[in-house]
Write a protein that holds these residues in place. Structure first.
Motif, PDB file in Angstrom:
ATOM      1  N   GLN A 133      -6.298  -2.958  -3.951  1.00  0.00           N
ATOM      2  CA  GLN A 133      -4.604  -2.914  -2.589  1.00  0.00           C
ATOM      3  C   GLN A 133      -5.003  -3.564  -0.803  1.00  0.00           C
ATOM      4  N   GLU A 169       5.916  13.534 -10.840  1.00  0.00           N
ATOM      5  CA  GLU A 169       6.275  14.405 -10.441  1.00  0.00           C
ATOM      6  C   GLU A 169       6.001  16.516 -10.871  1.00  0.00           C
ATOM      7  N   PHE A 224      -5.076   1.186  -6.059  1.00  0.00           N
ATOM      8  CA  PHE A 224      -4.707   1.227  -4.809  1.00  0.00           C
ATOM      9  C   PHE A 224      -5.898   0.611  -3.857  1.00  0.00           C
ATOM     10  N   PRO A 228       5.297   2.539  -4.096  1.00  0.00           N
ATOM     11  CA  PRO A 228       5.105   2.241  -5.604  1.00  0.00           C
ATOM     12  C   PRO A 228       5.659   1.469  -5.418  1.00  0.00           C
ATOM     13  N   LEU A 229       4.900   0.362  -6.903  1.00  0.00           N
ATOM     14  CA  LEU A 229       5.864  -1.068  -7.318  1.00  0.00           C
ATOM     15  C   LEU A 229       6.762  -0.792  -7.718  1.00  0.00           C
ATOM     16  N   PHE A 280       2.412  -6.410 -10.066  1.00  0.00           N
ATOM     17  CA  PHE A 280       2.102  -5.462 -10.514  1.00  0.00           C
ATOM     18  C   PHE A 280       0.964  -5.923 -11.946  1.00  0.00           C
ATOM     19  N   SER A 281      -0.135  -5.035 -11.734  1.00  0.00           N
ATOM     20  CA  SER A 281      -1.116  -6.089 -12.535  1.00  0.00           C
ATOM     21  C   SER A 281      -1.339  -4.706 -13.452  1.00  0.00           C
ATOM     22  N   ARG A 327      -2.950   8.477  -6.793  1.00  0.00           N
ATOM     23  CA  ARG A 327      -2.851   7.048  -6.237  1.00  0.00           C
ATOM     24  C   ARG A 327      -3.391   6.317  -7.500  1.00  0.00           C
ATOM     25  N   MET A 328      -3.252   6.770  -8.876  1.00  0.00           N
ATOM     26  CA  MET A 328      -3.910   6.324  -9.978  1.00  0.00           C
ATOM     27  C   MET A 328      -2.647   4.540 -10.045  1.00  0.00           C
ATOM     28  N   GLY A 329      -1.324   5.191  -9.495  1.00  0.00           N
ATOM     29  CA  GLY A 329      -0.552   3.792  -9.838  1.00  0.00           C
ATOM     30  C   GLY A 329       0.271   4.277 -11.736  1.00  0.00           C
ATOM     31  N   LEU A 336       0.644  -1.812   0.131  1.00  0.00           N
ATOM     32  CA  LEU A 336      -0.044  -0.125   0.001  1.00  0.00           C
ATOM     33  C   LEU A 336       1.050   1.071  -0.442  1.00  0.00           C
TER      34      LEU A 336
END
Ligand SMILES: Nc1ncnc2c1ncn2[C@@H]1O[C@H](COP(=O)(O)OP(=O)(O)OP(=O)(O)O)[C@@H](O)[C@H]1O
Ligand SMILES: [Mg+2]
Length: 509
Positions: A389, A286, A386, A154-155, A162-163, A191-193, A151
Motif C-alpha cells: 500500500q 493488542e 502495508f 486498519p481497514l 482489503f485483500s 503492520r502485517m494486517g 496507510l
C-alpha cells in the motif's frame, strides 16, 4: 447575545449555575446553538463545529439532537484529514448516508426540538454532498488518478481494498470448530494486517460465528479499575455484535460497580441466551497492552487472566482469540492461563492478492503497469500488505505530478522514484523496527548486511568475523522478527538474507 457571544456565554454559564430560571436559560442556549449550526456554509466550518458545541453540561431534551451534529462534525473532520481525494470522498459519502438516516429519524421524532433542527441537518447534508461532487469534479478536471490506498489506519469492513486472507479465515474457522476448544493467538509482525483481518473476519466466517472485537489498546486497558475494564470490554462486544445484527443486553457501570466480576459473569449468562446456537468469537487485539497494565500493578494477574481462563474453559459458546506481535513464550505469565493455545500466523499476502492490490485495488482503477513493473513491486515489498500500500500510494502520487499524456502508465523508473519517497513517508514503520524491535547488536548486523546490496546472501562466518561479540541469540531475534531469513549452504556455510528489499533499503541508507 449574538453580537457579544463571549460575554453572553459568561452570562449563560453564570445563570446556569445560579439561577432558578435554568429552564429559560437552557432554551436560550439551545437557540444560540441552533443559530450557530444554521450559519454553516462550508465543510470547513462543519468540521470545526464539534469544538464549539458544549452539550455535555446540558442534559436537556435537545442534547440527543445536538449530539447528532457533534458526531457528524467529527466524521467530517476525520474524512477531510484523509490524504487522498478518493478516501475523502468515500468517508464523506458514508457521513452523508449517516446524516440521511438521522434526518429520517428526525421526521419521525416527537422531540420538541426536531422541527427547529431538521432544516439545519438538511442544509448540512446538502453542503456535504455538494462537496463530494466538487471533489469528484476536481479529479476529472485534473485527470488525476484516484488513490484508494490507505496507510494510517486498519481497514474496516467497508473497504473494498482489503485483500486475501481467505486461507487464514479457513484456518480460524477450523480451530473454532475444534472440540477441545483451544484459545487462539493471531500472531504477526507489526503492520502485517492483524487488526484489518479482525475487522474483516466476519466476511470470511460462516454466519453462525459472531465476531466481537475489543481493542485492548483503547479504553479497557487504560481503565483504572475493574468496573471500567469490564464495562469497556462489554461495550466493545456489544458494538461489534450490533454490526452483525445481534443485540446483546446492555451492561452499565452502575450494575458492575459493587461486584464487577460476578456481575460481568451474570451478564455473560444473558449474552449466551441471546447467542442461542451461535458461537461468539471474542477477539482481543493488542493483548500486550493488558500485560503491561498487569506489570504496572494496575490489574491483578489472577483476577483478569483467571477470568479469561474461566471463560475459555466453562463457556462453550465463547471462543477467545488474542492478537499481537509477540508469542506466548515471550509473555510467560499468559502461558498458564491459555492452555493448549493454537497459534495462527499472519504474514505476507499471497502473491495473487498482492497483485490485485497493485493492479486492481478498486473497480475502475486508472493506472496500468508496464510489463515487469508489477513484478518489481512484488519483489520490493515481498507482498507485505502495508508496504504494498505504501509503495503503490507513492507511485500514484508520483504519476499525478507527471504530464497527463504519460500519467496512466507506470514504468520501472516510476517505481524506483517511489521507493525513495516511500522510505520518507513510511519512516514511522521503518523507525519502529530500528528503535523498538531490534537491539544494538541486531542493528549492527542489519546495517552490515544491508550494505552488501539487494538480494545478497551474507555468510554467517563473515558476520561473526566482522562484528565482534555477535551471539547466536542475536540472529535468532532477527529471524523471529521476520527481518532476515536463513539460507542453508553446505559447501560455503550458512548465510542470511533480508526478507524484504524495501526494509533493506532503509538500513542501507
Ligand atoms: N488484507 C489486507 N489487504 C490490503 N491491505 C492491508 C491488508 N491488511 C493490512 N493492510 C495494510 O496494512 C496496514 C496495516 O494494517 P493493520 O493496522 O491491520 O496491521 P496490524 O498488524 O494490526 O498493525 P499493528 O501491529 O501496528 O497493530 C493497513 O493500513 C493497510 O494499509
Ligand atoms: Mg493492529
Amino acid at each position: 447575545m449574538e453580537q457579544k457571544p463571549d460575554e453572553g456565554q459568561v452570562a449563560i454559564d453564570y445563570l446556569l449555575s445560579n439561577s432558578r430560571q435554568r429552564w429559560a436559560v437552557q432554551a436560550a442556549q439551545i437557540e444560540l446553538d441552533a443559530r450557530m449550526l444554521e450559519s454553516s456554509e462550508s465543510v470547513e466550518f462543519i468540521r470545526k463545529v464539534y469544538h464549539k458545541l458544549v452539550i455535555g453540561e446540558l442534559e436537556g431534551k435537545a442534547s440527543p439532537i445536538l449530539r447528532i451534529f457533534t458526531r457528524i462534525s467529527e466524521y467530517v473532520d476525520s474524512a477531510l484529514s484523509q490524504r487522498s481525494n478518493y478516501n475523502q470522498r468515500l468517508a464523506l459519502t458514508t457521513t452523508a448516508d449517516r446524516l440521511n438516516a438521522n434526518l429520517q429519524d428526525l421526521t419521525r421524532s416527537s422531540n420538541e426540538y426536531a422541527p427547529r433542527f431538521y432544516p439545519i441537518a438538511q442544509k448540512w447534508h446538502e453542503i456535504i454532498t455538494n462537496y463530494v461532487e466538487e471533489l469528484a469534479k476536481q479529479v476529472e478536471l485534473r485527470q488525476e488518478i484516484d488513490s484508494p490506498y490507505i496507510l494510517a489506519v486498519p481497514l474496516t469492513q467497508k473497504q473494498e481494498i482489503f485483500s486475501g486472507r481467505d486461507d487464514i479465515g479457513s484456518r480460524i474457522e477450523q480451530l473454532i470448530l475444534d472440540r477441545r476448544r483451544p484459545p487462539l493467538l493471531l500472531y504477526g509482525q507489526r503492520r502485517m494486517g492483524k487488526t484489518s483481518l479482525l475487522y474483516n473476519l466476519g466476511k470470511l466466517l460462516p454466519n453462525s460465528i459472531i465476531p466481537m472485537f475489543v481493542d485492548l489498546q483503547g479504553a479497557p486497558s487504560s481503565a483504572n479499575n475493574y468496573t471500567g475494564f469490564l464495562y469497556n470490554l462489554a461495550r466493545g462486544m456489544i458494538t461489534s455484535a450490533k454490526k452483525e445484527a445481534v443485540n446483546l443486553p446492555p451492561l452499565t457501570r452502575e450494575t458492575l460497580k459493587d461486584d464487577p466480576f460476578t456481575c460481568f459473569d451474570e451478564w455473560l449468562d444473558r449474552v449466551e441466551e441471546v447467542l442461542e446456537q451461535n458461537t461468539a468469537l471474542l477477539m482481543l487485539d493488542e493483548f500486550e497492552v493488558l500485560d503491561s497494565a498487569i506489570t504496572k500493578g494496575r490489574f491483578d494477574e489472577q483476577d483478569v487472566l483467571g477470568m479469561l481462563r474461566h471463560l475459555i474453559q466453562h463457556r462453550p459458546r465463547f471462543k477467545v482469540m488474542l492478537a499481537g506481535s509477540h508469542t506466548i513464550e515471550e509473555y510467560q505469565r499468559w502461558a498458564s492461563y491459555l492452555i493448549n493455545v493454537q497459534v495462527v500466523h499472519i504474514s505476507y499476502l499471497e502473491e495473487e492478492s498482492a497483485r490485485r492490490l497493485i493492479e486492481r485495488p478498486v473497480k475502475d482503477f486508472m493506472l496500468r503497469y508496464e510489463p515487469d513493473t508489477v513484478e518489481r513491486v512484488l519483489e520490493l515489498t515481498r507482498c507485505h500488505p502495508f508496504l504494498v500500500q505504501l509503495l503503490c500510494s507513492e507511485i500514484v502520487a508520483y504519476k499525478n505530478e507527471q504530464d497527463p499524456s504519460v500519467r496512466r502508465l507506470a514504468t520501472l523508473a516510476d517505481v524506483e522514484a517511489a521507493v525513495t519517497e516511500a522510505l520518507g513517508t513510511g519512516s514511522f514503520f521503518f523507525a519502529d523496527i530500528q528503535n523498538n524491535q531490534v537491539n544494538a547488536m541486531g542493528l549492527d548486523i542489519l546495517r552490515f548486511m544491508a550494505a552488501r546490496g539487494e538480494g545478497v546472501i551474507v555468510n554467517k562466518n563473515t558476520i561473526l568475523q566482522e562484528i565482534p561479540g555477535v551471539l547466536e541469540s542475536d540472529f535468532q531475534k532477527l529471524l523471529q522478527r521476520e527481518l532476515i531469513e536463513k539460507i542453508e549452504n553446505e559447501e560455503e556455510g550458512d548465510g542470511y538474507r533480508f526478507q524484504v528489499e524495501l526494509i533493506r533499503r532503509w538500513f542501507a541508507r
